[in-house]
Scaffold this motif. Sequence first.
Motif, PDB file in Angstrom:
ATOM      1  N   ALA A 203     -12.256 -70.374  36.920  1.00  0.00           N
ATOM      2  CA  ALA A 203     -11.805 -69.012  36.616  1.00  0.00           C
ATOM      3  C   ALA A 203     -12.777 -68.244  35.732  1.00  0.00           C
ATOM      4  N   LEU A 204     -13.669 -68.966  35.048  1.00  0.00           N
ATOM      5  CA  LEU A 204     -14.605 -68.310  34.141  1.00  0.00           C
ATOM      6  C   LEU A 204     -15.968 -68.083  34.789  1.00  0.00           C
ATOM      7  N   ARG A 205     -16.133 -68.506  36.056  1.00  0.00           N
ATOM      8  CA  ARG A 205     -17.397 -68.258  36.764  1.00  0.00           C
ATOM      9  C   ARG A 205     -17.569 -66.759  37.006  1.00  0.00           C
ATOM     10  N   ALA A 206     -18.810 -66.326  36.978  1.00  0.00           N
ATOM     11  CA  ALA A 206     -19.102 -64.905  37.174  1.00  0.00           C
ATOM     12  C   ALA A 206     -19.044 -64.536  38.645  1.00  0.00           C
ATOM     13  N   LEU A 207     -18.494 -63.373  38.893  1.00  0.00           N
ATOM     14  CA  LEU A 207     -18.440 -62.792  40.227  1.00  0.00           C
ATOM     15  C   LEU A 207     -18.893 -61.345  40.086  1.00  0.00           C
TER      16      LEU A 207
ATOM     17  N   GLY B 203     -21.180 -60.450  38.162  1.00  0.00           N
ATOM     18  CA  GLY B 203     -21.439 -60.259  36.744  1.00  0.00           C
ATOM     19  C   GLY B 203     -20.219 -60.257  35.853  1.00  0.00           C
ATOM     20  N   THR B 204     -19.033 -60.376  36.446  1.00  0.00           N
ATOM     21  CA  THR B 204     -17.778 -60.360  35.695  1.00  0.00           C
ATOM     22  C   THR B 204     -17.009 -61.642  35.985  1.00  0.00           C
ATOM     23  N   PRO B 205     -16.444 -62.294  34.964  1.00  0.00           N
ATOM     24  CA  PRO B 205     -15.704 -63.531  35.223  1.00  0.00           C
ATOM     25  C   PRO B 205     -14.617 -63.342  36.275  1.00  0.00           C
ATOM     26  N   MET B 206     -14.486 -64.339  37.127  1.00  0.00           N
ATOM     27  CA  MET B 206     -13.482 -64.287  38.181  1.00  0.00           C
ATOM     28  C   MET B 206     -12.091 -64.005  37.619  1.00  0.00           C
ATOM     29  N   LEU B 207     -11.802 -64.592  36.454  1.00  0.00           N
ATOM     30  CA  LEU B 207     -10.496 -64.388  35.835  1.00  0.00           C
ATOM     31  C   LEU B 207     -10.234 -62.922  35.536  1.00  0.00           C
TER      32      LEU B 207
END
Length: 250
Positions: free
Chosen positions: A34-38, A40-44
Motif C-alpha cells: 500500500a505504500l508503493r508509489a504509483l 509518484g504518489t503512494p498507492m494508499l
Amino acid sequence: MSDVSRPSPAGVRTAAVIPAAGRGVRLGPGAPKALRALNGTPMLIHAVRAMAASRHVALVVVVAPPEGTAEVRSMLDAHALPERTEFLVVPGGASRQESVKRGLDALPPGYDVVLVHDAARPLVPVDTVDAVIEAVRAGAVAVVPALPLADTVKEVVPAQAPGEPEPVVATPERARLRAVQTPQGFDRGALIRAHETVTGDVTDDAGMIERLGLKVVVVPGHEEAFKVTRPLDLVLAEAVLARRRLNDGF
C-alpha cells in the motif's frame, strides 16, 4: 434467510475502512504494497482519495502496518485530501480479517454504512463507490461490485507440486460467475456480527456475511477497479493514470 433491521436512509452516514497492513510479496521486495508509489504518489493515498471522492463518505479509517502507523499518519498529512472527510489511522493485525476488525472497532458511533476497500485497488471510480453505498442505503445488508468473467473457468484438483498437470473436474457456467471487487458495502451491525462470529478461511467480508445466512447482492463493478498485485499491474495502473491526466487534466 435471516433478516436484519436497516436504518432509514435519512441521516445515514458512511465510513470506509481500508486495510493496508499487508506486505504484498508478489510485487517483490520493498515497502509494504500500500505504500508503493504509483505515479509518484503512494498507492494508499490514491485509495484514500478514491473513497473520499464520494460525498457520502464522512470518515476513512486506514489500518496501517503495525510498525508503520506513524509513517502512514505523516503520509496522510502530507497529501491533499478533501477537508469534508475525517481520517483515522489504527495499527493492523496479523491477517486481513483481524485488520478489518480493528478498523471496525475504531469506528465512532453514528456510522450505519461501512465500506471495506482494498488499498491495492487504488483507481476505483467514484461512481462505483456511490453505487455500492446507495444500494446499502436502499436496504441491502451487503453489496459487492463485480464484473462478468471474460475467460472460461475450470475447476481443477490442485497440483501437489508447482508445475504438475491439474485434472479438470468441472466447467462452471460462466454467465453465472462474477469477479468481485471492492469497496464492498455493509450494514454496520451485520458486518460487526460477522467479524464477531465467523472464523476460518474467508477471502472477503461479503463471504463472512454469507456465512451468517444473510443476502449479498452485486452491483456493476468497473474495469479500472482492478487489484494491483504483480509488477505488470503497476504498469497498467500507471497507464490508467496517464489516460486520466490526458482526459481530465490532472
